[in-house]
Design a protein around this motif. Structure first.
Motif, short mmCIF file in Angstrom:
data_model
loop_
_atom_site.label_atom_id
_atom_site.label_comp_id
_atom_site.label_asym_id
_atom_site.label_seq_id
_atom_site.Cartn_x
_atom_site.Cartn_y
_atom_site.Cartn_z
N THR A 29 -19.72 -53.72 -25.72
CA THR A 29 -18.45 -53.25 -26.26
C THR A 29 -17.81 -54.31 -27.15
O THR A 29 -16.82 -54.03 -27.81
CB THR A 29 -17.48 -52.87 -25.15
N ARG A 30 -18.38 -55.53 -27.14
CA ARG A 30 -17.86 -56.53 -28.07
C ARG A 30 -18.15 -56.05 -29.49
O ARG A 30 -19.20 -55.50 -29.77
CB ARG A 30 -18.56 -57.87 -27.86
N ARG A 31 -17.21 -56.26 -30.36
CA ARG A 31 -17.31 -55.82 -31.75
C ARG A 31 -17.51 -54.31 -31.85
O ARG A 31 -18.10 -53.80 -32.81
CB ARG A 31 -18.43 -56.56 -32.49
N SER A 52 -9.13 -51.16 -31.04
CA SER A 52 -9.99 -52.00 -31.87
C SER A 52 -10.87 -52.83 -30.95
O SER A 52 -10.65 -52.87 -29.74
CB SER A 52 -9.14 -52.91 -32.74
N TRP A 53 -11.86 -53.52 -31.52
CA TRP A 53 -12.81 -54.16 -30.61
C TRP A 53 -12.23 -55.35 -29.85
O TRP A 53 -12.68 -55.67 -28.77
CB TRP A 53 -14.12 -54.53 -31.33
N LEU A 102 -19.13 -53.92 -35.49
CA LEU A 102 -18.11 -53.94 -36.52
C LEU A 102 -17.82 -55.34 -37.03
O LEU A 102 -17.94 -56.32 -36.28
CB LEU A 102 -16.82 -53.33 -35.96
N ASN A 103 -17.43 -55.42 -38.27
CA ASN A 103 -17.00 -56.69 -38.85
C ASN A 103 -15.49 -56.75 -39.01
O ASN A 103 -14.96 -57.81 -39.35
CB ASN A 103 -17.67 -56.92 -40.21
#
Length: 127
Positions: A29-31, A52-53, A102-103
């Protein structure tokens, strides 16, 4: 491939509480932006809450604001939805969803934003 498994649903009375959990495996679940959606009987699936992450940003459906709380524990790859003061109109199958790798730390509110979905957990609130 990320697998999501929801738990914690059940039958409660109006005004009671439930806490839903969603555990992710095969990924992290990180990022990952995460969200809860629901589909009530005879209704289309709708957005409930999202994070959001990092968890810094959250968003809620107006009708659940102040009653539902989204939280996440990235060390456990798990998200939660604390639901208080439940109402009969909250009756639905609740789904968690993930958008991974995600970035940008953003919140996403739309179903098409999420490629990964759990199988759902039933929440029934009796009047």
């Amino acid at each position: 491939q990320v697998q999501l498994v929801e738990s914690g649903g059940g039958l409660v009375q109006t005004g009671e509480s439930l806490r839903l959990s969603c555990a992710a495996s095969g990924g992290t679940t990180r990022r990952s932006a995460m969200a809860w959606f629901r589909q009530g009987p005879g209704k289309e699936r709708e957005f409930v809450a999202a994070s959001s992450w990092t968890g810094i940003s959250t968003s809620y459906l107006d009708s659940v604001k102040g009653r539902f709380t989204f939280s996440r524990d990235n060390t456990k790859n798990t998200i939660y939805l604390q639901m208080n003061s439940l109402k009969p109109e909250d009756t639905a199958v609740y789904y968690c969803a993930a958008r991974t790798n995600l970035n940008e730390d953003k919140v996403y509110r739309y179903q098409y934003n999420y490629p990964y979905w759990g199988q759902g957990t039933q929440v029934t609130v009796s009047s």
